[in-house]
Design a protein around this motif. Structure first.
Motif, PDB file in Angstrom:
ATOM      1  N   ARG A   1       6.391  -2.362  -7.854  1.00  0.00           N
ATOM      2  CA  ARG A   1       5.484  -3.346  -7.258  1.00  0.00           C
ATOM      3  C   ARG A   1       4.045  -2.861  -7.443  1.00  0.00           C
ATOM      4  NH1 ARG A   1       5.899  -7.633  -4.060  1.00  0.00           N
ATOM      5  NH2 ARG A   1       8.095  -7.355  -3.593  1.00  0.00           N
TER       6      ARG A   1
ATOM      7  N   ASN B   1       1.212  -4.715  -6.071  1.00  0.00           N
ATOM      8  CA  ASN B   1       0.313  -5.127  -5.001  1.00  0.00           C
ATOM      9  C   ASN B   1       1.032  -5.272  -3.687  1.00  0.00           C
ATOM     10  OD1 ASN B   1       1.814  -7.415  -5.479  1.00  0.00           O
ATOM     11  ND2 ASN B   1       0.100  -8.666  -6.134  1.00  0.00           N
TER      12      ASN B   1
ATOM     13  N   GLU C   1       5.000  -9.718  -9.452  1.00  0.00           N
ATOM     14  CA  GLU C   1       4.223  -8.731  -8.697  1.00  0.00           C
ATOM     15  C   GLU C   1       4.632  -7.295  -9.033  1.00  0.00           C
ATOM     16  OE1 GLU C   1       4.219  -9.604  -4.524  1.00  0.00           O
ATOM     17  OE2 GLU C   1       3.666 -11.684  -4.848  1.00  0.00           O
TER      18      GLU C   1
END
Length: 181
Positions: A179, A181, A160
């Motif tokens: 990150r 999402n 991610e």
């Protein structure tokens, strides 16, 4: 809502929340050699590592890391998250040591509430996996040295995250992932 926005919202809407995990990896994905991550790290990486600490409000590690790595002195508070109440002798004189028996997620939330909005995680693979939902970025050094234990599945760990910065040196690669999402 994107994952990092959820993390920020969860922590009271703090602006610029950063929960960075710092990790050194051997060429085989191991995080230690002879029981310590220091054996995988170059002088340049250690300098970068110590300079990075100045950007954060608190360091968080797991109990196993507290036992196997040298944390007698840190420039910022040190939080150890462990089920065990036995504090290693080497840490008993640390001037800003906090020993908490709570989950990694609860520890991160407590750190953000008590110390500031920049948390640096220096724990081992098990701690990182437990803290993964709270992590907003990774700083990873990949070395050419082969380690011997505590291997990490980097593809799974970074599924991610996206690479945002990379410095390639003759014996190592330093990367920052954020990150997505």
């Amino acid at each position: 809502m994107k994952r990092y926005e959820e993390i920020f919202a969860r922590y009271g809407g703090l602006v610029n929340v950063s929960v960075r995990a710092n990790l050194v990896l051997g060429s085989d994905g191991a995080t230690t050699l002879n029981g310590s991550s220091a054996a995988l790290s170059s002088a340049k990486d250690r300098n970068r590592f110590h300079a990075m600490r100045a950007e954060f409000d608190v360091i968080v590690i797991g109990g196993k890391t507290a036992i196997t790595e040298p944390y007698q002195k840190t420039p910022i508070p040190l939080v150890v998250v462990s089920r065990n109440l036995l504090i290693p002798e080497s840490l008993t004189t640390h001037p800003a040591l906090y020993w908490w028996q709570i989950s990694p997620a609860a520890a991160i939330a407590k750190c953000l509430a008590e110390f500031g909005n920049r948390v640096l995680i220096e724990g081992g693979p098990n701690f990182l996996i437990a803290a993964l939902p709270e992590i907003t970025e990774f700083a990873i050094t990949r070395t050419k040295i082969s380690g011997d234990e505590n291997k990490v599945d980097l593809t799974k760990l970074l599924s991610e995250f996206t690479l945002v910065s990379e410095e390639v040196l003759p014996d190592e690669i330093f990367q920052i992932f954020k990150r997505v999402n």
